[in-house]
Design a protein around this motif. Structure first.
Motif, PDB file in Angstrom:
ATOM      1  N   VAL A  24       0.889  -1.227   0.036  1.00  0.00           N
ATOM      2  CA  VAL A  24      -0.050  -0.160  -0.098  1.00  0.00           C
ATOM      3  C   VAL A  24       0.952   1.392  -0.039  1.00  0.00           C
ATOM      4  CG1 VAL A  24      -1.942   1.262   1.382  1.00  0.00           C
ATOM      5  CG2 VAL A  24      -1.837  -1.293   1.412  1.00  0.00           C
ATOM      6  N   GLY A  25       0.610   2.179  -0.801  1.00  0.00           N
ATOM      7  CA  GLY A  25       1.537   3.276  -0.782  1.00  0.00           C
ATOM      8  C   GLY A  25       0.499   4.515  -0.906  1.00  0.00           C
ATOM      9  N   LYS A  26       1.077   5.620  -0.377  1.00  0.00           N
ATOM     10  CA  LYS A  26       0.325   6.888  -0.171  1.00  0.00           C
ATOM     11  C   LYS A  26       1.563   8.256  -0.757  1.00  0.00           C
ATOM     12  CE  LYS A  26      -2.378   8.354   3.498  1.00  0.00           C
ATOM     13  NZ  LYS A  26      -3.452   8.518   2.584  1.00  0.00           N
ATOM     14  N   ASN A  27       1.263   8.834  -1.843  1.00  0.00           N
ATOM     15  CA  ASN A  27       1.779   9.732  -2.359  1.00  0.00           C
ATOM     16  C   ASN A  27       1.449  11.016  -2.181  1.00  0.00           C
ATOM     17  OD1 ASN A  27       2.168   7.312  -4.158  1.00  0.00           O
ATOM     18  ND2 ASN A  27       4.303   8.194  -3.981  1.00  0.00           N
ATOM     19  N   THR A  28       2.330  12.079  -1.746  1.00  0.00           N
ATOM     20  CA  THR A  28       1.856  13.439  -1.538  1.00  0.00           C
ATOM     21  C   THR A  28       2.720  14.051  -2.656  1.00  0.00           C
ATOM     22  OG1 THR A  28       1.534  13.153   0.783  1.00  0.00           O
ATOM     23  CG2 THR A  28       1.720  15.355  -0.372  1.00  0.00           C
ATOM     24  N   HIS A  29       2.082  14.752  -3.496  1.00  0.00           N
ATOM     25  CA  HIS A  29       2.838  15.387  -4.445  1.00  0.00           C
ATOM     26  C   HIS A  29       3.318  16.785  -4.276  1.00  0.00           C
ATOM     27  CE1 HIS A  29       3.255  17.404  -8.565  1.00  0.00           C
ATOM     28  NE2 HIS A  29       3.853  16.360  -8.795  1.00  0.00           N
ATOM     29  N   SER A  30       4.209  17.575  -4.779  1.00  0.00           N
ATOM     30  CA  SER A  30       4.536  18.713  -4.288  1.00  0.00           C
ATOM     31  C   SER A  30       3.617  19.863  -4.378  1.00  0.00           C
ATOM     32  CB  SER A  30       5.700  19.237  -5.378  1.00  0.00           C
ATOM     33  OG  SER A  30       5.542  19.142  -6.594  1.00  0.00           O
ATOM     34  N   ASN A  31       2.420  19.654  -5.141  1.00  0.00           N
ATOM     35  CA  ASN A  31       1.281  20.589  -5.268  1.00  0.00           C
ATOM     36  C   ASN A  31       0.308  20.421  -4.370  1.00  0.00           C
ATOM     37  OD1 ASN A  31       0.037  18.308  -6.106  1.00  0.00           O
ATOM     38  ND2 ASN A  31      -0.225  18.913  -8.321  1.00  0.00           N
ATOM     39  N   GLY A  32       0.618  19.222  -3.264  1.00  0.00           N
ATOM     40  CA  GLY A  32      -0.405  19.033  -2.196  1.00  0.00           C
ATOM     41  C   GLY A  32      -1.352  17.857  -2.408  1.00  0.00           C
ATOM     42  N   HIS A  33      -1.345  17.281  -3.761  1.00  0.00           N
ATOM     43  CA  HIS A  33      -2.526  16.325  -3.955  1.00  0.00           C
ATOM     44  C   HIS A  33      -2.038  15.038  -3.277  1.00  0.00           C
ATOM     45  CE1 HIS A  33      -4.792  18.907  -6.223  1.00  0.00           C
ATOM     46  NE2 HIS A  33      -4.028  18.737  -7.289  1.00  0.00           N
ATOM     47  N   VAL A  34      -2.831  14.119  -2.833  1.00  0.00           N
ATOM     48  CA  VAL A  34      -2.330  12.987  -2.105  1.00  0.00           C
ATOM     49  C   VAL A  34      -2.931  11.913  -2.937  1.00  0.00           C
ATOM     50  CG1 VAL A  34      -2.733  11.632  -0.044  1.00  0.00           C
ATOM     51  CG2 VAL A  34      -2.436  13.912   0.026  1.00  0.00           C
ATOM     52  N   PHE A  35      -2.399  10.692  -3.151  1.00  0.00           N
ATOM     53  CA  PHE A  35      -2.931   9.689  -4.047  1.00  0.00           C
ATOM     54  C   PHE A  35      -2.468   8.478  -3.203  1.00  0.00           C
ATOM     55  CE2 PHE A  35      -1.681  12.940  -7.095  1.00  0.00           C
ATOM     56  CZ  PHE A  35      -2.498  12.927  -8.078  1.00  0.00           C
ATOM     57  N   ASP A  36      -3.555   7.602  -3.036  1.00  0.00           N
ATOM     58  CA  ASP A  36      -3.568   6.255  -2.514  1.00  0.00           C
ATOM     59  C   ASP A  36      -3.315   5.199  -3.566  1.00  0.00           C
ATOM     60  OD1 ASP A  36      -3.568   6.824   0.516  1.00  0.00           O
ATOM     61  OD2 ASP A  36      -5.571   7.779  -0.099  1.00  0.00           O
ATOM     62  N   TRP A  37      -2.754   4.200  -3.483  1.00  0.00           N
ATOM     63  CA  TRP A  37      -2.722   2.948  -4.479  1.00  0.00           C
ATOM     64  C   TRP A  37      -2.320   1.701  -3.759  1.00  0.00           C
ATOM     65  CZ3 TRP A  37       2.073   0.812  -4.616  1.00  0.00           C
ATOM     66  CH2 TRP A  37       3.239   1.721  -4.098  1.00  0.00           C
ATOM     67  N   GLN A  38      -2.457   0.557  -4.482  1.00  0.00           N
ATOM     68  CA  GLN A  38      -1.920  -0.568  -3.956  1.00  0.00           C
ATOM     69  C   GLN A  38      -1.502  -1.687  -4.847  1.00  0.00           C
ATOM     70  OE1 GLN A  38      -5.224  -1.970  -1.549  1.00  0.00           O
ATOM     71  NE2 GLN A  38      -6.118  -3.062  -3.177  1.00  0.00           N
ATOM     72  N   LEU A  39      -0.477  -2.344  -4.550  1.00  0.00           N
ATOM     73  CA  LEU A  39      -0.366  -3.444  -5.408  1.00  0.00           C
ATOM     74  C   LEU A  39      -0.521  -4.880  -4.756  1.00  0.00           C
ATOM     75  CD1 LEU A  39       2.924  -1.874  -7.099  1.00  0.00           C
ATOM     76  CD2 LEU A  39       1.004  -2.112  -8.060  1.00  0.00           C
ATOM     77  N   THR A  40      -1.006  -5.633  -5.367  1.00  0.00           N
ATOM     78  CA  THR A  40      -1.244  -7.010  -4.786  1.00  0.00           C
ATOM     79  C   THR A  40      -0.202  -7.862  -5.059  1.00  0.00           C
ATOM     80  OG1 THR A  40      -3.563  -6.669  -5.061  1.00  0.00           O
ATOM     81  CG2 THR A  40      -3.063  -9.041  -4.447  1.00  0.00           C
ATOM     82  N   LYS A  41       0.280  -8.841  -3.893  1.00  0.00           N
ATOM     83  CA  LYS A  41       1.318  -9.698  -3.887  1.00  0.00           C
ATOM     84  C   LYS A  41       0.855 -10.681  -4.875  1.00  0.00           C
ATOM     85  CE  LYS A  41       3.761 -13.074  -0.853  1.00  0.00           C
ATOM     86  NZ  LYS A  41       3.919 -13.685   0.413  1.00  0.00           N
ATOM     87  N   PRO A  42       1.972 -11.144  -5.899  1.00  0.00           N
ATOM     88  CA  PRO A  42       1.497 -12.071  -6.893  1.00  0.00           C
ATOM     89  C   PRO A  42       1.346 -13.380  -6.187  1.00  0.00           C
ATOM     90  CG  PRO A  42       3.760 -11.722  -7.170  1.00  0.00           C
ATOM     91  CD  PRO A  42       3.312 -10.576  -5.844  1.00  0.00           C
ATOM     92  N   ILE A  95      10.061  -5.543  -1.578  1.00  0.00           N
ATOM     93  CA  ILE A  95      10.615  -6.359  -2.738  1.00  0.00           C
ATOM     94  C   ILE A  95      10.433  -7.821  -2.520  1.00  0.00           C
ATOM     95  CG2 ILE A  95      12.909  -6.740  -3.986  1.00  0.00           C
ATOM     96  CD1 ILE A  95      13.405  -3.802  -3.650  1.00  0.00           C
ATOM     97  N   LYS A  96      10.894  -8.148  -1.253  1.00  0.00           N
ATOM     98  CA  LYS A  96      10.779  -9.616  -0.830  1.00  0.00           C
ATOM     99  C   LYS A  96       9.437 -10.295  -0.973  1.00  0.00           C
ATOM    100  CE  LYS A  96      12.252 -12.305   3.320  1.00  0.00           C
ATOM    101  NZ  LYS A  96      12.512 -12.334   4.553  1.00  0.00           N
ATOM    102  N   MET A  97       8.189  -9.361  -1.031  1.00  0.00           N
ATOM    103  CA  MET A  97       6.973  -9.834  -1.439  1.00  0.00           C
ATOM    104  C   MET A  97       7.025 -10.668  -2.810  1.00  0.00           C
ATOM    105  SD  MET A  97       4.553  -6.794  -0.257  1.00  0.00           S
ATOM    106  CE  MET A  97       3.198  -7.588  -0.417  1.00  0.00           C
ATOM    107  N   VAL A  98       7.917 -10.244  -3.630  1.00  0.00           N
ATOM    108  CA  VAL A  98       8.096 -10.904  -4.962  1.00  0.00           C
ATOM    109  C   VAL A  98       9.355 -11.857  -5.043  1.00  0.00           C
ATOM    110  CG1 VAL A  98       8.393 -10.431  -7.554  1.00  0.00           C
ATOM    111  CG2 VAL A  98       6.885  -9.095  -5.910  1.00  0.00           C
ATOM    112  N   THR A  99      10.343 -11.248  -4.692  1.00  0.00           N
ATOM    113  CA  THR A  99      11.658 -11.936  -4.890  1.00  0.00           C
ATOM    114  C   THR A  99      12.542 -11.622  -3.740  1.00  0.00           C
ATOM    115  OG1 THR A  99      13.446 -12.639  -6.321  1.00  0.00           O
ATOM    116  CG2 THR A  99      12.691 -10.352  -6.347  1.00  0.00           C
ATOM    117  N   GLU A 100      13.505 -12.403  -3.082  1.00  0.00           N
ATOM    118  CA  GLU A 100      14.383 -12.221  -2.298  1.00  0.00           C
ATOM    119  C   GLU A 100      15.840 -11.292  -2.766  1.00  0.00           C
ATOM    120  OE1 GLU A 100      15.897 -12.366   1.793  1.00  0.00           O
ATOM    121  OE2 GLU A 100      14.110 -13.562   1.272  1.00  0.00           O
TER     122      GLU A 100
END
Length: 201
Positions: A24-42, A95-100
């Motif tokens: 799970v990630g949360k990004n705050t851009h320099s202009n103040g916008h916040v983006f939430d995202w997620q990547l599922t473990k394969p 990274i270990k979620m995919v490969t060691e």
């Protein structure tokens, strides 16, 4: 989405955490916008598109390495080789979620290491030695590419080592100065080339 996340990493602030089988990630851009995202473990049964190819990702682990590993996890076999210094436990765990990742701590041992050449050659050669795939691509840990056209070009010239054009120099100005950012070819040929470069240092 990956391109957006990469842009945000370069121009904003990234926060990563593992939530069960998701990154799970949360990004705050320099202009103040916040983006939430997620990547599922394969899952284990995911199909790899290019079963004859290994991608060796080398260099200090970063947020961009995480994105690259998750994006390419179904493209080919992935081997990550990184120095002991310069990365956080959080990045390593993601990274270990995919490969060691393979972490090394070798110093330079008196080797020629200008611009980290020895680390570069050592880590790529180490990764290539750990695979038995027919083809190999080596990729910097801080870069992200669409590898499909590169792979097609590489397989069209199996007796050559193929590179992209990042810092590729004109032969008339700098003879034999290919790019070292993205390199690919037959794994045995690549392995010999990077082992020779490592041993030269």
């Amino acid at each position: 989405t990956v391109i957006v996340k990469y842009y945000l990493e370069q121009h904003g602030k990234a926060v990563l955490k593992i939530d069960g089988n998701k990154l799970v990630g949360k990004n705050t851009h320099s202009n103040g916008h916040v983006f939430d995202w997620q990547l599922t473990k394969p899952e284990k049964q995911n199909v790899v598109a290019h079963k004859d190819t290994v991608i060796v990702i080398h260099g200090p682990l970063s947020y961009n390495t995480v994105l690259t590993v998750f994006r390419l996890r179904e493209f080919a076999e992935i081997i990550v080789v990184a120095p002991k210094h310069g990365h956080s436990t959080r990045i390593y765990d993601c990274i270990k979620m995919v490969t060691e990742p393979i972490i090394y701590d070798i110093g330079t041992k008196g080797n020629y290491n200008d611009a980290f050449r020895y680390y570069h050659y050592y880590s790529v050669a180490r990764g290539l030695e750990l695979s038995n795939k027919e083809y190999a691509i080596k990729l910097r840990s801080d870069e992200n590419y669409n590898l499909t056209p590169f792979l097609d070009r590489m397989k069209a010239f199996p007796d050559k080592i193929v590179t992209n054009d990042v810092f590729f120099r004109r032969f008339s100005l700098y003879p034999y100065h290919p790019s070292d950012h993205l390199v690919g070819g037959k794994r045995d040929l690549m392995s010999r080339a990077f082992s020779l470069a490592r041993d030269w240092c």
